[in-house]
Design an enzyme around this catalytic site. Structure first.
Site, PDB file in Angstrom:
ATOM      1  N   ASP A  46       0.838  -1.201   0.000  1.00  0.00           N
ATOM      2  CA  ASP A  46       0.000   0.000   0.000  1.00  0.00           C
ATOM      3  C   ASP A  46       0.872   1.250   0.000  1.00  0.00           C
ATOM      4  OD1 ASP A  46      -2.899   1.073   0.604  1.00  0.00           O
ATOM      5  OD2 ASP A  46      -1.520   2.212   1.889  1.00  0.00           O
ATOM      6  N   TYR A  51       2.825   9.713  -0.210  1.00  0.00           N
ATOM      7  CA  TYR A  51       3.826   9.115   0.680  1.00  0.00           C
ATOM      8  C   TYR A  51       5.244   9.371   0.146  1.00  0.00           C
ATOM      9  CZ  TYR A  51      -0.159   6.379   2.475  1.00  0.00           C
ATOM     10  OH  TYR A  51      -1.372   5.981   2.986  1.00  0.00           O
ATOM     11  N   LYS A  76      -2.514   5.707  -4.445  1.00  0.00           N
ATOM     12  CA  LYS A  76      -3.674   6.588  -4.196  1.00  0.00           C
ATOM     13  C   LYS A  76      -3.496   7.954  -4.839  1.00  0.00           C
ATOM     14  CE  LYS A  76      -3.935   4.414   0.353  1.00  0.00           C
ATOM     15  NZ  LYS A  76      -2.503   4.372   0.727  1.00  0.00           N
ATOM     16  N   HIS A 109      -7.565   9.037  -2.560  1.00  0.00           N
ATOM     17  CA  HIS A 109      -7.014   9.005  -1.198  1.00  0.00           C
ATOM     18  C   HIS A 109      -7.986   9.571  -0.151  1.00  0.00           C
ATOM     19  CE1 HIS A 109      -2.820   9.022   0.885  1.00  0.00           C
ATOM     20  NE2 HIS A 109      -3.759   8.676   1.730  1.00  0.00           N
TER      21      HIS A 109
HETATM   22  N1  LIG Z   1      -5.838   5.897   3.300  1.00  0.00           N
HETATM   23  C1  LIG Z   1      -5.392   6.693   4.244  1.00  0.00           C
HETATM   24  O1  LIG Z   1      -5.866   7.828   4.408  1.00  0.00           O
HETATM   25  C2  LIG Z   1      -4.292   6.228   5.147  1.00  0.00           C
HETATM   26  C3  LIG Z   1      -3.965   6.957   6.311  1.00  0.00           C
HETATM   27  C4  LIG Z   1      -2.963   6.472   7.137  1.00  0.00           C
HETATM   28  C5  LIG Z   1      -2.282   5.292   6.812  1.00  0.00           C
HETATM   29  N2  LIG Z   1      -2.592   4.620   5.657  1.00  0.00           N
HETATM   30  C6  LIG Z   1      -1.886   3.349   5.308  1.00  0.00           C
HETATM   31  O2  LIG Z   1      -2.033   2.445   6.383  1.00  0.00           O
HETATM   32  C7  LIG Z   1      -0.750   1.907   6.726  1.00  0.00           C
HETATM   33  C8  LIG Z   1      -0.702   1.471   8.168  1.00  0.00           C
HETATM   34  O3  LIG Z   1      -1.096   2.514   9.046  1.00  0.00           O
HETATM   35  P1  LIG Z   1      -0.117   3.180  10.109  1.00  0.00           P
HETATM   36  O4  LIG Z   1       1.284   2.995   9.710  1.00  0.00           O
HETATM   37  O5  LIG Z   1      -0.646   4.551  10.318  1.00  0.00           O
HETATM   38  O6  LIG Z   1      -0.443   2.409  11.474  1.00  0.00           O
HETATM   39  P2  LIG Z   1      -0.291   0.912  12.009  1.00  0.00           P
HETATM   40  O7  LIG Z   1       0.095  -0.014  10.919  1.00  0.00           O
HETATM   41  O8  LIG Z   1      -1.504   0.655  12.799  1.00  0.00           O
HETATM   42  O9  LIG Z   1       0.889   1.053  13.059  1.00  0.00           O
HETATM   43  C9  LIG Z   1       2.214   1.260  12.679  1.00  0.00           C
HETATM   44  C10 LIG Z   1       3.024   1.464  13.963  1.00  0.00           C
HETATM   45  O10 LIG Z   1       2.936   0.291  14.780  1.00  0.00           O
HETATM   46  C11 LIG Z   1       4.250  -0.242  15.014  1.00  0.00           C
HETATM   47  N3  LIG Z   1       4.115  -1.706  14.913  1.00  0.00           N
HETATM   48  C12 LIG Z   1       3.871  -2.441  13.793  1.00  0.00           C
HETATM   49  N4  LIG Z   1       3.787  -3.757  14.100  1.00  0.00           N
HETATM   50  C13 LIG Z   1       3.986  -3.847  15.429  1.00  0.00           C
HETATM   51  C14 LIG Z   1       4.022  -4.948  16.332  1.00  0.00           C
HETATM   52  N5  LIG Z   1       3.835  -6.199  15.908  1.00  0.00           N
HETATM   53  N6  LIG Z   1       4.260  -4.686  17.645  1.00  0.00           N
HETATM   54  C15 LIG Z   1       4.458  -3.416  18.071  1.00  0.00           C
HETATM   55  N7  LIG Z   1       4.429  -2.335  17.266  1.00  0.00           N
HETATM   56  C16 LIG Z   1       4.206  -2.559  15.960  1.00  0.00           C
HETATM   57  C17 LIG Z   1       5.131   0.333  13.928  1.00  0.00           C
HETATM   58  O11 LIG Z   1       6.451   0.503  14.404  1.00  0.00           O
HETATM   59  P3  LIG Z   1       7.713  -0.243  13.697  1.00  0.00           P
HETATM   60  O12 LIG Z   1       7.772   0.239  12.280  1.00  0.00           O
HETATM   61  O13 LIG Z   1       8.867   0.196  14.525  1.00  0.00           O
HETATM   62  O14 LIG Z   1       7.442  -1.720  13.808  1.00  0.00           O
HETATM   63  C18 LIG Z   1       4.479   1.690  13.676  1.00  0.00           C
HETATM   64  O15 LIG Z   1       4.927   2.643  14.626  1.00  0.00           O
HETATM   65  C19 LIG Z   1       0.207   3.067   6.373  1.00  0.00           C
HETATM   66  O16 LIG Z   1       1.535   2.635   6.284  1.00  0.00           O
HETATM   67  C20 LIG Z   1      -0.392   3.512   5.057  1.00  0.00           C
HETATM   68  O17 LIG Z   1       0.034   2.634   4.018  1.00  0.00           O
HETATM   69  C21 LIG Z   1      -3.600   5.061   4.839  1.00  0.00           C
END
Ligand SMILES: NC(=O)c1ccc[n+]([C@@H]2O[C@H](COP(=O)([O-])OP(=O)(O)OC[C@H]3O[C@@H](n4cnc5c(N)ncnc54)[C@H](OP(=O)(O)O)[C@@H]3O)[C@@H](O)[C@H]2O)c1
Length: 279
Positions: A46, A51, A76, A109
């Protein structure tokens, strides 16, 4: 038990049941983290124009040696590219930066309703799909009325609606709307990011009961809700653990207890699609 098989989309194509979120992975370190994610087994990547890492995603794909057809690349369209011609140019730019000749899943997006051009952007995605430059088209952060509008104006239903969805904001209503329209829900910030609710009692208890980590419990909860989570991790070991969620199942009571962590103000940064602007 939900298995690791791809899910059928409403346009006849498929989507892996879990994906890898690439924000904010950039540069050589970012490429290495995305490559590691492909190597541990992620097949849905994704990304987004905003990004700034489509080139890194493309580079990781090439370095991985995994056949292109085994990977689903989602990018997106940003708010500033909602005009029809801008959207077509944006898509061509994404293809070039990714170094691929078809985008597997292209999403709007954010709707940015104040600018009121998301229906035009949707017509552009429909056109790009007809031209074969994009395989599946969808949206992100769309409300029920925004979905109804683009469907009525074009006769084309999005394949996917990617939403903020985590234990503090389980999106029961929007999941039901998506389901009723035949739209696959994807979950962004599936672990809850900054407020990662790993220590909440229902999450911790399920982790203990199944001998898994709290993150695995939350991702398994996502699968059992029928959503496709796209967790981000820069660490190979956490990437691997986050993908290893097909060997156990939560009971209905465990799923309900985690869903009950919902809060009225559970959004991570107040990203209400009716008012949030992201250009
Ligand atoms: N469509 C939209 O508007 C939108 C908005 C926001 C995000 N997104 C997409 O959604 C994806 C994921 O969302 P996100 O990155 O905001 O949040 P997330 O995946 O819920 O959380 C990521 C965070 O959690 C940590 N983490 C991951 N696995 C873990 C585990 N097993 N144990 C402990 N900590 C862990 C990561 O740190 P480490 O890297 O240090 O492991 C990072 O700080 C984004 O990368 C993006 O592609 C889309």
């Amino acid at each position: 038990m939900t298995d690791a098989l791809p899910l059928a989309l409403n346009d006849g194509s498929t989507l892996p049941p879990i994906g890898f979120g690439t924000y904010p992975l950039t540069g050589e370190e970012g490429t290495a983290a995305i490559l590691s994610a492909i190597e541990v087994g992620y097949r849905l990547l994704d990304t987004a124009v905003n990004y700034g890492n489509e080139a890194e995603v493309g580079e990781a794909i090439r370095r991985s040696g995994v056949p292109r057809e085994e990977l689903t690349v989602c990018t997106k369209l940003p708010g500033r590219h909602h005009g029809f011609d801008d959207a077509v140019r944006s898509s061509l730019g994404s293809l070039e930066r990714l170094g691929i000749d078809q985008i597997d899943l292209h999403l709007i997006h954010w709707p940015n309703p104040r600018h009121d051009r998301y229906a035009e952007a949707w017509r552009a995605l429909v056109h790009l799909q007809e031209e074969g430059l994009v395989r599946s088209i969808g949206v992100s952060n769309f409300t029920a009325s925004q979905l109804h509008r683009i469907i009525e104006e074009t006769g084309v239903t999005p394949a996917v609606n990617q939403l903020e969805l985590h234990p503090y904001f389980p999106q029961a209503e929007m999941r039901a709307v998506n389901r009723s329209l035949g739209i696959q829900t994807e979950s962004w910030s599936p672990l809850g990011k900054r407020q990662a609710p790993f220590s909440e009692p229902p999450v911790a208890a399920a982790a203990e009961a199944h001998g898994v980590t709290p993150a695995q419990v939350i991702l398994r909860w996502q699968l059992q809700l029928g959503a496709v989570p796209i967790p981000k991790s820069a660490a190979p070991e956490r990437q691997r653990l986050n993908l290893d969620v097909f060997g156990f199942a939560l009971s209905e009571a465990e799923v309900e207890a985690i869903s009950a962590l919902a809060r009225a103000d559970g959004r991570l940064f107040g990203g209400d699609p009716d008012t949030h602007e992201e250009m």
